[in-house]
Motif scaffolding. Sequence first.
Motif, PDB file in Angstrom:
ATOM      1  N   ALA A  21       0.813  -1.216   0.000  1.00 39.73           N
ATOM      2  CA  ALA A  21       0.000   0.000   0.000  1.00 39.73           C
ATOM      3  C   ALA A  21       0.842   1.259   0.000  1.00 39.73           C
ATOM      4  N   GLY A  31      -2.295   6.290  -1.534  1.00 40.07           N
ATOM      5  CA  GLY A  31      -3.494   6.331  -2.355  1.00 40.07           C
ATOM      6  C   GLY A  31      -3.886   5.063  -3.058  1.00 40.07           C
ATOM      7  N   SER A  32      -3.122   3.971  -2.873  1.00 38.45           N
ATOM      8  CA  SER A  32      -3.465   2.753  -3.614  1.00 38.45           C
ATOM      9  C   SER A  32      -2.978   1.499  -2.896  1.00 38.45           C
ATOM     10  N   PHE A  37      -1.703  -2.433  -4.238  1.00 38.54           N
ATOM     11  CA  PHE A  37      -1.426  -3.271  -5.393  1.00 38.54           C
ATOM     12  C   PHE A  37      -0.926  -4.632  -4.933  1.00 38.54           C
ATOM     13  N   ILE A  93      -2.782  -3.049  -9.769  1.00 34.86           N
ATOM     14  CA  ILE A  93      -3.452  -2.114  -8.866  1.00 34.86           C
ATOM     15  C   ILE A  93      -4.827  -2.694  -8.550  1.00 34.86           C
ATOM     16  N   ALA A 152      -6.815  -1.429  -5.705  1.00 34.01           N
ATOM     17  CA  ALA A 152      -7.681  -0.448  -5.049  1.00 34.01           C
ATOM     18  C   ALA A 152      -7.047   0.934  -5.111  1.00 34.01           C
ATOM     19  N   LEU A 153      -7.897   1.946  -5.228  1.00 31.16           N
ATOM     20  CA  LEU A 153      -7.465   3.344  -5.224  1.00 31.16           C
ATOM     21  C   LEU A 153      -8.289   4.112  -4.210  1.00 31.16           C
ATOM     22  N   ARG A 154      -7.659   5.060  -3.542  1.00 32.64           N
ATOM     23  CA  ARG A 154      -8.409   5.921  -2.623  1.00 32.64           C
ATOM     24  C   ARG A 154      -9.436   6.726  -3.413  1.00 32.64           C
ATOM     25  N   ALA A 209     -10.929   6.227  -6.601  1.00 30.72           N
ATOM     26  CA  ALA A 209     -11.119   5.324  -7.741  1.00 30.72           C
ATOM     27  C   ALA A 209     -12.082   5.869  -8.787  1.00 30.72           C
ATOM     28  N   ILE A 240      -7.742   2.394 -14.057  1.00 36.00           N
ATOM     29  CA  ILE A 240      -6.544   2.287 -13.234  1.00 36.00           C
ATOM     30  C   ILE A 240      -6.634   1.035 -12.352  1.00 36.00           C
ATOM     31  N   VAL A 241      -7.811   0.817 -11.743  1.00 26.54           N
ATOM     32  CA  VAL A 241      -7.983  -0.406 -10.950  1.00 26.54           C
ATOM     33  C   VAL A 241      -7.955  -1.587 -11.920  1.00 26.54           C
ATOM     34  N   GLU A 290       0.243   7.913 -12.798  1.00 30.03           N
ATOM     35  CA  GLU A 290       0.123   9.340 -12.479  1.00 30.03           C
ATOM     36  C   GLU A 290       0.808  10.209 -13.522  1.00 30.03           C
TER      37      GLU A 290
END
Length: 149
Positions: A31, A34-35, A37, A50, A52-54, A56, A86-87, A110
């Motif tokens: 982690a 913000g993510s 993976f 990836i 999960a994203l904060r 998303a 992205i996820v 990013e």
Amino acid sequence: MRRRLLVLWIGLMVFTSAQADSREEVKGLWASDGSIFEVSERDGMLHGEIIALRDAVYSETEDPTRVGEARLDDNNPEVSLQARTIVGLEMFEKYVFDDDQWQGKIYDPESGNTYQSKMKLEDGLLEIRGYIGFPMFGRTAQFQPASLC
């Protein structure tokens, strides 16, 4: 003679065990702020997805026409890849275990850039160093085990 063979065999086993540990230690959930993976190995290559994203989904302030839609790979220089989310994105390319470490290329969604990189576990944190040309001209990012978040 038997003693030398025994010492040689024990040394080989210790070396092989240490090498297997360094190969395995980077696998798992990691982690950042913000993510999250997942690092796994398939067919001798390392994969980083990836999961999960904060943030998303797009917010009202980012793009009022896409509020609530899954965040896309908008910064990718390849137009055909900008529609992927992205996820679920695979970050590693040609990541192989060589010279007692994992190395290959890593994609940064990013910036939309792909960098040469190396990774290792250091003091319980996953360190990934991305660089162009030589490792000394790069940046290291640290990630903590997702179980500690």
